[in-house]
Design a protein around this motif. Structure first.
Motif, PDB file in Angstrom:
ATOM      1  N   GLU A 142       0.843  -1.202   0.000  1.00 29.70           N
ATOM      2  CA  GLU A 142       0.000   0.000   0.000  1.00 29.70           C
ATOM      3  C   GLU A 142       0.877   1.251   0.000  1.00 29.70           C
ATOM      4  O   GLU A 142       2.067   1.199   0.342  1.00 29.70           O
ATOM      5  N   SER A 143       0.271   2.381  -0.374  1.00 27.62           N
ATOM      6  CA  SER A 143       1.020   3.651  -0.346  1.00 27.62           C
ATOM      7  C   SER A 143       1.341   4.044   1.086  1.00 27.62           C
ATOM      8  O   SER A 143       2.255   4.825   1.315  1.00 27.62           O
ATOM      9  N   GLY A 144       0.576   3.535   2.030  1.00 28.53           N
ATOM     10  CA  GLY A 144       0.951   3.660   3.437  1.00 28.53           C
ATOM     11  C   GLY A 144       0.467   4.932   4.102  1.00 28.53           C
ATOM     12  O   GLY A 144      -0.658   5.367   3.885  1.00 28.53           O
ATOM     13  N   ILE A 145       1.361   5.515   4.889  1.00 30.56           N
ATOM     14  CA  ILE A 145       1.015   6.665   5.721  1.00 30.56           C
ATOM     15  C   ILE A 145       1.966   7.800   5.368  1.00 30.56           C
ATOM     16  O   ILE A 145       3.145   7.565   5.119  1.00 30.56           O
ATOM     17  N   GLU A 146       1.437   9.009   5.355  1.00 31.92           N
ATOM     18  CA  GLU A 146       2.307  10.179   5.238  1.00 31.92           C
ATOM     19  C   GLU A 146       2.285  10.862   6.599  1.00 31.92           C
ATOM     20  O   GLU A 146       1.202  11.090   7.168  1.00 31.92           O
ATOM     21  N   LEU A 147       3.444  11.153   7.122  1.00 31.02           N
ATOM     22  CA  LEU A 147       3.489  11.740   8.455  1.00 31.02           C
ATOM     23  C   LEU A 147       4.539  12.842   8.514  1.00 31.02           C
ATOM     24  O   LEU A 147       5.388  12.965   7.630  1.00 31.02           O
TER      25      LEU A 147
END
Ligand SMILES: O=C(O)CCC(=O)C(=O)O
Length: 243
Positions: A142-147
Protein backbone atom coordinates in the motif's frame (compact mmCIF):
# COMPACT_ATOMS: atom_id res chain seq x y z
CA UNK A 1 15.07 2.01 17.87
CA UNK A 2 13.84 3.70 21.02
CA UNK A 3 15.89 6.79 20.17
CA UNK A 4 14.56 6.79 16.65
CA UNK A 5 11.03 6.66 17.95
CA UNK A 6 11.66 9.41 20.48
CA UNK A 7 12.97 11.74 17.76
CA UNK A 8 10.76 10.83 14.83
CA UNK A 9 7.53 9.49 16.35
CA UNK A 10 7.55 6.33 14.27
CA UNK A 11 9.43 3.10 13.64
CA UNK A 12 9.32 1.27 10.31
CA UNK A 13 10.22 -2.42 10.48
CA UNK A 14 10.43 -4.23 7.16
CA UNK A 15 9.33 -7.86 6.95
CA UNK A 16 8.46 -8.08 10.61
CA UNK A 17 5.78 -10.74 10.07
CA UNK A 18 6.04 -14.06 8.22
CA UNK A 19 3.47 -15.54 5.84
CA UNK A 20 2.71 -18.18 8.49
CA UNK A 21 1.72 -15.38 10.84
CA UNK A 22 -0.17 -13.30 8.30
CA UNK A 23 -2.29 -15.93 6.58
CA UNK A 24 -4.46 -16.95 9.56
CA UNK A 25 -4.83 -13.28 10.53
CA UNK A 26 -5.87 -12.33 7.01
CA UNK A 27 -8.50 -15.07 6.89
CA UNK A 28 -10.18 -13.76 10.06
CA UNK A 29 -10.02 -10.16 8.83
CA UNK A 30 -11.58 -11.07 5.47
CA UNK A 31 -14.42 -12.90 7.22
CA UNK A 32 -15.02 -9.85 9.37
CA UNK A 33 -14.73 -7.39 6.49
CA UNK A 34 -17.18 -9.23 4.20
CA UNK A 35 -19.77 -9.20 6.98
CA UNK A 36 -18.98 -5.58 7.85
CA UNK A 37 -19.55 -4.44 4.26
CA UNK A 38 -22.93 -6.18 4.22
CA UNK A 39 -24.01 -4.69 7.55
CA UNK A 40 -22.63 -1.20 6.95
CA UNK A 41 -23.50 -0.51 3.36
CA UNK A 42 -24.80 3.00 4.13
CA UNK A 43 -21.58 3.98 5.97
CA UNK A 44 -19.43 2.54 3.20
CA UNK A 45 -21.43 4.44 0.56
CA UNK A 46 -21.17 7.59 2.71
CA UNK A 47 -17.35 7.42 2.53
CA UNK A 48 -16.18 5.20 5.42
CA UNK A 49 -12.51 4.21 5.16
CA UNK A 50 -12.29 2.00 8.21
CA UNK A 51 -14.08 -0.30 10.61
CA UNK A 52 -13.08 -0.94 14.21
CA UNK A 53 -13.56 -3.15 17.26
CA UNK A 54 -12.91 -6.38 15.39
CA UNK A 55 -12.28 -8.29 18.64
CA UNK A 56 -15.85 -7.68 19.86
CA UNK A 57 -17.52 -8.40 16.51
CA UNK A 58 -20.33 -10.94 16.37
CA UNK A 59 -19.18 -11.91 12.87
CA UNK A 60 -16.14 -13.86 14.10
CA UNK A 61 -16.08 -17.01 16.21
CA UNK A 62 -14.79 -17.25 19.79
CA UNK A 63 -11.76 -19.15 18.52
CA UNK A 64 -11.03 -16.49 15.91
CA UNK A 65 -11.33 -13.82 18.57
CA UNK A 66 -8.87 -15.70 20.76
CA UNK A 67 -6.50 -16.06 17.80
CA UNK A 68 -6.68 -12.28 17.32
CA UNK A 69 -5.82 -11.73 20.99
CA UNK A 70 -2.87 -14.11 20.61
CA UNK A 71 -1.67 -12.20 17.55
CA UNK A 72 -2.09 -8.84 19.31
CA UNK A 73 -0.17 -9.93 22.41
CA UNK A 74 2.52 -12.04 20.72
CA UNK A 75 6.01 -11.78 22.13
CA UNK A 76 7.60 -9.61 19.45
CA UNK A 77 4.79 -7.03 19.61
CA UNK A 78 4.91 -7.10 23.39
CA UNK A 79 8.67 -6.52 23.36
CA UNK A 80 8.30 -3.51 21.09
CA UNK A 81 5.66 -2.06 23.36
CA UNK A 82 7.89 -2.42 26.37
CA UNK A 83 10.68 -0.66 24.45
CA UNK A 84 8.61 2.21 23.07
CA UNK A 85 6.24 3.11 25.90
CA UNK A 86 7.69 5.05 28.82
CA UNK A 87 5.52 3.10 31.31
CA UNK A 88 3.02 0.26 31.26
CA UNK A 89 0.82 0.06 28.16
CA UNK A 90 -2.57 -1.49 27.49
CA UNK A 91 -4.47 -2.63 24.39
CA UNK A 92 -6.99 -0.02 23.25
CA UNK A 93 -8.67 -1.31 20.09
CA UNK A 94 -8.29 -2.51 16.50
CA UNK A 95 -9.15 -0.88 13.17
CA UNK A 96 -9.24 -2.13 9.62
CA UNK A 97 -8.48 0.41 6.87
CA UNK A 98 -9.63 0.11 3.26
CA UNK A 99 -10.09 2.46 0.30
CA UNK A 100 -13.07 4.77 0.06
CA UNK A 101 -15.70 3.68 -2.46
CA UNK A 102 -15.27 7.00 -4.26
CA UNK A 103 -11.77 7.00 -5.75
CA UNK A 104 -11.74 10.82 -5.69
CA UNK A 105 -12.36 11.10 -1.93
CA UNK A 106 -9.62 13.14 -0.25
CA UNK A 107 -7.65 11.91 2.69
CA UNK A 108 -7.11 14.23 5.67
CA UNK A 109 -4.20 15.32 7.81
CA UNK A 110 -4.96 14.98 11.49
CA UNK A 111 -3.72 14.16 14.94
CA UNK A 112 -5.98 11.58 16.63
CA UNK A 113 -6.01 13.79 19.74
CA UNK A 114 -7.91 16.51 17.85
CA UNK A 115 -11.07 14.36 18.01
CA UNK A 116 -11.10 13.99 21.80
CA UNK A 117 -12.89 17.25 22.61
CA UNK A 118 -9.80 18.75 24.30
CA UNK A 119 -9.03 22.42 23.71
CA UNK A 120 -5.96 23.23 21.62
CA UNK A 121 -4.09 24.17 24.79
CA UNK A 122 -4.99 20.82 26.39
CA UNK A 123 -3.96 18.97 23.24
CA UNK A 124 -0.57 20.73 23.22
CA UNK A 125 -0.01 19.74 26.82
CA UNK A 126 -1.33 16.19 26.69
CA UNK A 127 0.36 15.12 23.49
CA UNK A 128 3.70 15.39 25.29
CA UNK A 129 2.70 13.10 28.15
CA UNK A 130 -0.03 10.80 26.75
CA UNK A 131 1.03 8.00 24.45
CA UNK A 132 -1.14 6.25 21.88
CA UNK A 133 0.61 4.06 19.31
CA UNK A 134 -0.74 2.56 16.12
CA UNK A 135 0.76 -0.72 14.97
CA UNK A 136 -0.06 -0.81 11.25
CA UNK A 137 0.04 -4.22 9.59
CA UNK A 138 -0.68 -4.09 5.83
CA UNK A 139 -2.02 -7.29 4.28
CA UNK A 140 -1.04 -6.03 0.83
CA UNK A 141 1.39 -3.48 -0.60
CA UNK A 142 0.00 0.00 0.00
CA UNK A 143 1.02 3.65 -0.35
CA UNK A 144 0.95 3.66 3.44
CA UNK A 145 1.02 6.66 5.72
CA UNK A 146 2.31 10.18 5.24
CA UNK A 147 3.49 11.74 8.46
CA UNK A 148 5.42 14.72 9.72
CA UNK A 149 8.38 13.37 11.69
CA UNK A 150 8.83 14.81 15.15
CA UNK A 151 5.30 16.22 15.48
CA UNK A 152 4.38 13.68 18.17
CA UNK A 153 6.23 16.08 20.48
CA UNK A 154 6.10 19.36 18.53
CA UNK A 155 3.07 21.45 17.70
CA UNK A 156 2.19 22.32 14.08
CA UNK A 157 3.69 25.00 11.93
CA UNK A 158 0.97 27.54 11.10
CA UNK A 159 0.14 26.15 7.66
CA UNK A 160 -0.10 22.63 9.09
CA UNK A 161 -2.63 23.62 11.72
CA UNK A 162 -4.62 25.59 9.15
CA UNK A 163 -4.67 22.52 6.91
CA UNK A 164 -5.77 20.07 9.59
CA UNK A 165 -8.46 22.42 10.85
CA UNK A 166 -9.62 23.81 7.46
CA UNK A 167 -8.67 27.41 8.22
CA UNK A 168 -7.82 30.19 5.72
CA UNK A 169 -9.01 28.24 2.69
CA UNK A 170 -6.73 25.32 3.47
CA UNK A 171 -8.25 21.84 3.20
CA UNK A 172 -7.23 18.76 5.27
CA UNK A 173 -6.23 16.93 2.08
CA UNK A 174 -3.84 19.66 0.85
CA UNK A 175 -0.19 18.68 0.53
CA UNK A 176 2.22 19.70 3.28
CA UNK A 177 5.87 20.37 2.64
CA UNK A 178 7.18 18.46 5.64
CA UNK A 179 5.17 15.30 4.86
CA UNK A 180 7.14 12.06 4.63
CA UNK A 181 5.49 9.17 2.79
CA UNK A 182 6.13 5.68 4.07
CA UNK A 183 4.91 3.05 1.64
CA UNK A 184 4.45 -0.42 3.07
CA UNK A 185 4.60 -4.00 1.88
CA UNK A 186 2.87 -7.10 3.14
CA UNK A 187 4.92 -8.34 6.10
CA UNK A 188 6.00 -4.86 7.21
CA UNK A 189 5.09 -3.15 10.45
CA UNK A 190 4.79 0.60 10.92
CA UNK A 191 4.51 1.83 14.49
CA UNK A 192 3.57 5.50 14.78
CA UNK A 193 2.30 7.89 17.38
CA UNK A 194 -1.37 8.80 16.97
CA UNK A 195 -0.44 12.20 18.38
CA UNK A 196 1.63 13.13 15.34
CA UNK A 197 0.34 14.87 12.19
CA UNK A 198 -0.45 12.12 9.68
CA UNK A 199 -2.78 11.00 6.91
CA UNK A 200 -3.58 7.72 5.18
CA UNK A 201 -2.61 7.31 1.53
CA UNK A 202 -5.39 5.58 -0.38
CA UNK A 203 -5.05 3.26 -3.36
CA UNK A 204 -4.29 -0.30 -4.50
CA UNK A 205 -7.45 -1.50 -2.75
CA UNK A 206 -5.60 -1.39 0.55
CA UNK A 207 -6.44 -3.77 3.38
CA UNK A 208 -4.53 -2.94 6.52
CA UNK A 209 -4.92 -3.86 10.16
CA UNK A 210 -4.16 -1.39 12.95
CA UNK A 211 -3.70 -2.42 16.56
CA UNK A 212 -3.76 0.49 18.98
CA UNK A 213 -2.11 0.59 22.39
CA UNK A 214 -2.10 3.41 24.96
CA UNK A 215 -0.67 4.21 28.37
CA UNK A 216 -2.21 2.11 31.11
CA UNK A 217 -3.52 5.08 33.11
CA UNK A 218 -6.93 5.80 34.70
CA UNK A 219 -7.63 8.47 32.05
CA UNK A 220 -7.25 5.98 29.22
CA UNK A 221 -8.93 3.14 31.11
CA UNK A 222 -12.07 5.29 31.31
CA UNK A 223 -11.97 5.51 27.57
CA UNK A 224 -11.41 1.80 26.81
CA UNK A 225 -14.36 -0.33 25.74
CA UNK A 226 -13.57 -3.55 27.59
CA UNK A 227 -15.89 -5.50 25.27
CA UNK A 228 -12.84 -5.48 22.99
CA UNK A 229 -10.66 -7.13 25.62
CA UNK A 230 -10.48 -10.84 26.49
CA UNK A 231 -13.00 -12.17 29.01
CA UNK A 232 -11.68 -13.13 32.44
CA UNK A 233 -11.67 -16.83 31.53
CA UNK A 234 -9.67 -16.11 28.34
CA UNK A 235 -6.89 -14.22 30.11
CA UNK A 236 -5.03 -17.29 31.43
CA UNK A 237 -4.73 -18.48 27.80
CA UNK A 238 -2.86 -15.28 26.97
CA UNK A 239 0.37 -14.88 28.78
CA UNK A 240 0.56 -11.08 28.65
CA UNK A 241 0.19 -7.84 30.58
CA UNK A 242 -1.30 -5.98 27.61
CA UNK A 243 -4.98 -6.56 28.52
O1 LIG B 1 -5.02 5.02 6.89
C1 LIG B 1 -5.79 5.96 7.05
O2 LIG B 1 -6.62 6.27 6.21
C2 LIG B 1 -5.70 6.81 8.25
C3 LIG B 1 -4.93 6.16 9.32
C4 LIG B 1 -4.95 6.95 10.55
O3 LIG B 1 -5.15 8.11 10.53
C5 LIG B 1 -4.73 6.33 11.83
O4 LIG B 1 -4.45 5.13 11.86
O5 LIG B 1 -4.84 7.06 12.83
Amino acid sequence: MEQNYNHQGYVYLEQFFSEEELQPLEKILHTFHRAWLKDNDADYKAGAINSHSITSAQQITRQERLDLFKFISQEKISQLIHTLFPGKAIFLNTQLFFDPLNGKQSNYWHRDIQYTGMTIEEQKKNMITQNVLHFRIPLKAESGIELIPGTHREWDQEVEQETRLSINNRKPGDDLERGKKISLNRGDLLVFSANMIHRGLYGNDRFTFDIIFCDDTPEFRDFIDFKNHPAKEELPLLNTDLF
